[in-house]
Design a protein around this motif. Sequence first.
Motif, PDB file in Angstrom:
ATOM      1  N   ARG A  77      33.838  38.718  35.535  1.00  0.00           N
ATOM      2  CA  ARG A  77      34.999  38.948  34.674  1.00  0.00           C
ATOM      3  C   ARG A  77      34.562  39.269  33.250  1.00  0.00           C
ATOM      4  O   ARG A  77      35.082  40.194  32.608  1.00  0.00           O
ATOM      5  CB  ARG A  77      35.897  37.705  34.701  1.00  0.00           C
ATOM      6  CG  ARG A  77      37.159  37.803  33.847  1.00  0.00           C
ATOM      7  CD  ARG A  77      37.922  36.486  33.872  1.00  0.00           C
ATOM      8  NE  ARG A  77      37.211  35.456  33.138  1.00  0.00           N
ATOM      9  CZ  ARG A  77      37.383  35.195  31.841  1.00  0.00           C
ATOM     10  NH1 ARG A  77      38.245  35.923  31.124  1.00  0.00           N
ATOM     11  NH2 ARG A  77      36.710  34.227  31.252  1.00  0.00           N
TER      12      ARG A  77
ATOM     13  N   ASP B 280      39.585  43.373  35.768  1.00  0.00           N
ATOM     14  CA  ASP B 280      40.155  43.866  37.006  1.00  0.00           C
ATOM     15  C   ASP B 280      41.085  42.797  37.590  1.00  0.00           C
ATOM     16  O   ASP B 280      40.736  41.610  37.645  1.00  0.00           O
ATOM     17  CB  ASP B 280      39.029  44.198  37.999  1.00  0.00           C
ATOM     18  CG  ASP B 280      39.578  44.787  39.277  1.00  0.00           C
ATOM     19  OD1 ASP B 280      39.888  45.992  39.298  1.00  0.00           O
ATOM     20  OD2 ASP B 280      39.712  44.028  40.267  1.00  0.00           O
ATOM     21  N   ALA B 281      42.264  43.198  38.031  1.00  0.00           N
ATOM     22  CA  ALA B 281      43.258  42.246  38.533  1.00  0.00           C
ATOM     23  C   ALA B 281      42.732  41.470  39.732  1.00  0.00           C
ATOM     24  O   ALA B 281      43.010  40.273  39.888  1.00  0.00           O
ATOM     25  CB  ALA B 281      44.549  42.973  38.895  1.00  0.00           C
ATOM     26  N   LEU B 282      41.967  42.118  40.592  1.00  0.00           N
ATOM     27  CA  LEU B 282      41.422  41.445  41.769  1.00  0.00           C
ATOM     28  C   LEU B 282      40.414  40.359  41.374  1.00  0.00           C
ATOM     29  O   LEU B 282      40.373  39.291  41.976  1.00  0.00           O
ATOM     30  CB  LEU B 282      40.760  42.467  42.703  1.00  0.00           C
ATOM     31  CG  LEU B 282      41.705  43.472  43.370  1.00  0.00           C
ATOM     32  CD1 LEU B 282      40.913  44.471  44.205  1.00  0.00           C
ATOM     33  CD2 LEU B 282      42.729  42.745  44.242  1.00  0.00           C
ATOM     34  N   THR B 283      39.630  40.659  40.353  1.00  0.00           N
ATOM     35  CA  THR B 283      38.659  39.664  39.879  1.00  0.00           C
ATOM     36  C   THR B 283      39.373  38.453  39.292  1.00  0.00           C
ATOM     37  O   THR B 283      38.996  37.302  39.551  1.00  0.00           O
ATOM     38  CB  THR B 283      37.731  40.281  38.818  1.00  0.00           C
ATOM     39  OG1 THR B 283      37.080  41.422  39.373  1.00  0.00           O
ATOM     40  CG2 THR B 283      36.682  39.273  38.360  1.00  0.00           C
ATOM     41  N   GLU B 284      40.414  38.693  38.508  1.00  0.00           N
ATOM     42  CA  GLU B 284      41.177  37.596  37.910  1.00  0.00           C
ATOM     43  C   GLU B 284      41.848  36.758  38.994  1.00  0.00           C
ATOM     44  O   GLU B 284      41.850  35.515  38.929  1.00  0.00           O
ATOM     45  CB  GLU B 284      42.228  38.153  36.957  1.00  0.00           C
ATOM     46  CG  GLU B 284      42.928  37.096  36.111  1.00  0.00           C
ATOM     47  CD  GLU B 284      41.990  36.425  35.123  1.00  0.00           C
ATOM     48  OE1 GLU B 284      42.051  35.186  35.024  1.00  0.00           O
ATOM     49  OE2 GLU B 284      41.187  37.138  34.481  1.00  0.00           O
ATOM     50  N   GLU B 285      42.382  37.428  40.005  1.00  0.00           N
ATOM     51  CA  GLU B 285      43.020  36.708  41.104  1.00  0.00           C
ATOM     52  C   GLU B 285      42.006  35.869  41.875  1.00  0.00           C
ATOM     53  O   GLU B 285      42.273  34.720  42.254  1.00  0.00           O
ATOM     54  CB  GLU B 285      43.701  37.702  42.049  1.00  0.00           C
ATOM     55  CG  GLU B 285      44.420  37.035  43.218  1.00  0.00           C
ATOM     56  CD  GLU B 285      45.027  38.050  44.173  1.00  0.00           C
ATOM     57  OE1 GLU B 285      45.482  37.631  45.251  1.00  0.00           O
ATOM     58  OE2 GLU B 285      45.029  39.253  43.847  1.00  0.00           O
TER      59      GLU B 285
END
Length: 409
Positions: free
Chosen positions: A32, A43-48
């Motif tokens: 992240r 990236d949204a996937l990384t944060e999720e």
Amino acid sequence: MSSLETKTLSGEEALADLHRAFTAFKDTNEERLAQIETRMGVDALTEEKLQRIDRAIDETKRRIDRVALDLSRPRLGASASDDAPAREHKSAFALYMRSGEAVGLKALESKALSAGSGPDGGYLVPTPAEQEILRRLTRLSPIRAIASVREISTHSLRKAYSTQGPASGWVAEADPRPQTSSQQIVDLTFPAMELYAMPAATQTLLDDSAIDVEQWIAEEVQTVFAEQEGAAFVSGNGTDKPKGFLAYTTVADASWTSGNIGYVATGVSGGFAASNPSDALFNLVYALRAGYRQNGKFVLNRQTQSTIRKFKSSTGEYLWAPPATLDQPASLLNFPVVEAEDMPNVGADSLSVAFGDFARGYLVVDRLGVRVLRDPYSAKPYVLFYTTKRVGGGVQDFEAIKLLKFGAA
């Protein structure tokens, strides 16, 4: 394999899971941070993924806490006293709980003239059961576990507190003793308030001779008592309940005076500073005098801990670390972390992190005796057991606890 061995194995597996999850958390957080540097965004996937791992860490820590509690929970029958009065009280109490027959208990309490026997109704539980309830509360109630605990036989405890420290000075053996500055002493009063729970049972359960009624009542009231205590020791207003350390007047630590709780500000309303956010934690630690700091502990809830878990030192090491063994807490800046869900979430001017020597700073007062009043009428066909204990609490050393305020000043 015995039940104890099974629980130990389950705890060790949970501990290994926690360390694996934290390793994955660190790897994902590094990813992240790299995205922030290279893309100016995450990236949204990384944060999720990071949030999912963070939730897994919290859930695994809950599993570890449950296992640790189970491992420390012996059956009451194994610890009961072998002397005749204790056996007689245990037998009379069991008869009262199962059938409502109270003649034996009345005779025993009249003969004992116990200081814990009050005029407010109900009968004292046997001493082993009372001790078990208090021991379980120590495991479940986070502030009780780290505070000083004093047992009393009266309605309140009065304690002398020196606002300027004891008068003292250095002299040679044969020299006259010069007069020191006058010491200012005030009285602190810690009244014991009534805490109650009302578990219910069916008559079928009570008729079952395999059920240990002392064990049952301890298990039924432990969580309710712990939840009520936990909230009061943190933020109780002192009216019909203990006074929590957050309920006292708070002042900026630079302007601290006796009778107040000092705080250090993060410099940002509702959060940490964008640059070097962990500096606020270091400032909080070093606001405490060295004599208190050596036994210092962080107190915060899981949500705040989740935020802090991402912080790193200037050398790249994470400031939060998982427990090394089942009976140890997580650590922050190498100080133990105590999870108290009654601490407020991070918000504008919130006092969401406490740090201090709570054994010297906060006092819990237990009045001797846990009482039970059997009520077979109010909720038929169930039998209610109105269970009460008296407990108080408050700050006894105002220098020993510091707070982190999420505000500009």
